[in-house]
Design an enzyme around this catalytic site. Structure first.
Site, PDB file in Angstrom:
ATOM      1  N   GLY A 182       0.983  -0.707   2.074  1.00 48.06           N
ATOM      2  CA  GLY A 182       0.395  -0.340   0.791  1.00 48.06           C
ATOM      3  C   GLY A 182      -0.706  -1.280   0.355  1.00 48.06           C
ATOM      4  N   PRO A 184      -0.550   0.606   6.370  1.00 54.00           N
ATOM      5  CG  PRO A 184      -2.314   0.067   7.774  1.00 54.00           C
ATOM      6  CD  PRO A 184      -0.999   0.784   7.746  1.00 54.00           C
ATOM      7  N   GLY A 185      -1.368   2.342   4.346  1.00 55.29           N
ATOM      8  CA  GLY A 185      -1.497   3.246   3.209  1.00 55.29           C
ATOM      9  C   GLY A 185      -2.941   3.620   2.943  1.00 55.29           C
ATOM     10  NE  ARG A 186      -3.494   2.705  -2.706  1.00 54.63           N
ATOM     11  CZ  ARG A 186      -3.208   3.166  -3.928  1.00 54.63           C
ATOM     12  NH1 ARG A 186      -4.167   3.309  -4.819  1.00 54.63           N
ATOM     13  NH2 ARG A 186      -1.978   3.455  -4.260  1.00 54.63           N
ATOM     14  CE1 TYR A 204       0.937   6.912  -9.941  1.00 52.08           C
ATOM     15  CE2 TYR A 204      -0.999   7.453  -8.658  1.00 52.08           C
ATOM     16  CZ  TYR A 204       0.361   7.514  -8.847  1.00 52.08           C
ATOM     17  OH  TYR A 204       1.151   8.179  -7.934  1.00 52.08           O
ATOM     18  CB  CYS A 241      -8.491  22.789 -21.774  1.00 49.74           C
ATOM     19  SG  CYS A 241      -8.433  23.105 -23.540  1.00 49.74           S
ATOM     20  CD  GLU A 242      -4.340  18.541 -21.073  1.00 54.37           C
ATOM     21  OE1 GLU A 242      -4.124  17.592 -21.865  1.00 54.37           O
ATOM     22  OE2 GLU A 242      -3.595  19.538 -20.978  1.00 54.37           O
TER      23      GLU A 242
END
Length: 461
Positions: A276, A319-321, A362, A389-390
């Protein structure tokens, strides 16, 4: 921080921006660590990736679009494979998975983590060798486990006593002896967002080390002697820059390994420390190179093995991302520019939280640049928002853009390779963007743009 009834994302510092964000000397300049390795600002002022102008890519493929720098992706695979030459390097399928990327991972010699039947199906459809796969997940179904056994998945990371029982019954029925790792919750608080910290005790993954469940799970597998226990697995979180957490995790996992050895005379041959590793989303992020990470983690494992009087196990890392995250940028077209009473300038693009939910989910930070031209205008602090629409539909919370930013401008957001397309949705019935791979002056669509026909095809009412 100023309170705001719409939430914390709206109650920040307004025109001043966050403390770490500095007014750029050149609003057109690219900060290298944020962008794919082939990204340049060409003489005409437009952004290029893989030798192709983003203006040409927008004309050919439309916006929004995820643009994948294939050379960048391959070079990051090679960086980790070379740095961790004695380890198995697992690509995280959940970060972004499609058949073309699976084939790149295979060609570069990496292993592959999947964590659902759907991810397994994509990997198998792309021809990835099942023996180089690991299967994660806290609630694998019987059908998913059965399919993994039928495909010959190399290892299954077991996550609960119920899963051990399910897998044991299936293995007995199929007369197989699958290799498994026990996922250990080591009680390490990773310095990351609480939703992507995965090794503290109060969460859904793994067997508790402190409570004794991890030891009991390992002993259960050894005593039943149906599954082949290869080792232990630890994963402390994601977007991690500090390796100190790995030192504590390795010590605790290897102490457990020594305890298992002393109880049953078995020294487990494999150890997966997760990974990670963090990437740069903004100038405040300072990720380590694959080489530096490998030196530190190998030193940690060697030292902790010596203290525990254990042979060094075969190491696996995830390693993830850090592999695909920096390889992709998202290209948008600006539709509306709105100055709100001197508080801030809102720059609205033709995508938003349906193609990048991470800012809302996040509180993630991103960077951006005007991509279709250079500008001589002074920088202004802006917020890049989407079309949904937020009020929380924010892509980039704070970024300096040129004061002459206008409708029709192209805007590029780097670092969107991980968890953007894979977490994309059809909120407001917006079709998801395509993924376009770019290399050596040419582009190809590897995931096509969704259409309204795609949306209607699922609606059988």
């Amino acid at each position: 921080m100023r309170a705001h009834e719409a939430g914390a994302l709206h109650g920040d510092l307004g025109q001043r921006g966050p403390a770490w964000l500095r007014t750029p000397h050149d609003v057109n300049a690219l900060v290298p660590q944020l962008w794919p390795r082939t990204a340049i600002r060409a003489e005409a002022g437009h952004l290029e990736i893989g030798g192709v102008s983003v203006a040409a890519l927008a004309e050919q493929h439309g916006t929004p679009a995820y643009l994948l720098d294939e050379d960048d992706l391959r070079s990051r695979c090679r960086d980790f494979a070379s740095a961790f030459a004695e380890a198995d390097v697992f690509y995280a399928g959940k970060s972004f998975l499609c058949k073309a990327v699976v084939r790149v991972i295979d060609e570069e010699g990496l292993f592959l983590d999947v964590c659902s039947g759907g991810e397994l199906a994509v990997a198998l459809a792309a021809g990835f060798p099942a023996e180089r796969m690991g299967f994660h997940g806290n609630n694998k179904s019987v059908s998913e486990l059965s399919r993994a056994l039928d495909a010959g998945v190399g290892r299954i990371i077991v996550d609960s006593f119920q899963e051990i029982d399910r897998l044991t019954a299936l293995a007995t029925e199929k007369q197989q002896r699958p290799q498994v790792l026990v996922r250990v919750t080591v009680g390490v608080e990773a310095h990351t967002h609480e939703f992507i910290a995965t090794a503290h005790e109060d969460q859904k993954f793994g067997f508790s080390l402190a409570g004794g469940a991890a030891y009991q799970a390992a002993i259960k597998i050894l005593d039943e002697d149906v599954l082949e226990l290869r080792g232990l697995h630890s994963h402390i979180g994601s977007q991690i820059f500090d390796t100190n957490g790995f030192e504590v995790a390795a010590r605790r996992v290897l102490e457990l390994q020594a305890q298992i050895r002393d109880a049953r005379g078995v020294e487990l041959p494999d150890l997966d420390l997760g990974g990670g590793f963090g990437i740069a989303y903004t100038t405040q992020d300072d990720p380590s190179s694959a080489g530096d990470l490998a030196k530190r983690i190998n030193k940690i494992v060697e030292s902790e093995c010596e203290l525990a009087s254990l042979r060094k196990p075969k190491l696996s890392i995830e390693p993830g991302r850090a592999i695909v995250g920096p390889s992709v940028l998202t290209l948008y077209e600006i539709g509306t520019v709105k100055d709100v009473d001197g508080i801030r300038t809102y720059v609205s693009v033709d995508g938003g939280m349906s193609d990048n939910i991470r800012t809302a989910l996040y509180d993630a930070s991103y960077s951006a640049t005007i991509a279709g031209r250079a500008s001589a205008a002074e920088p202004i602090l802006a917020r890049v928002v989407g079309k949904h629409c937020e009020s929380g539909d924010i892509v980039v919370k704070d970024e300096f853009l040129p004061a002459d930013v206008q409708p029709g401008d192209l805007l590029a957001v780097p670092g969107t390779g991980a968890y953007c397309r894979s977490m994309a949705s059809n909120y407001n019935h917006v079709p998801r963007p395509p993924v376009v791979a770019v290399r050596d002056g040419a582009s190809r669509v590897i995931v096509r743009r969704e259409t309204e026909d795609d949306l209607l095809a699922l609606d059988v009412g």
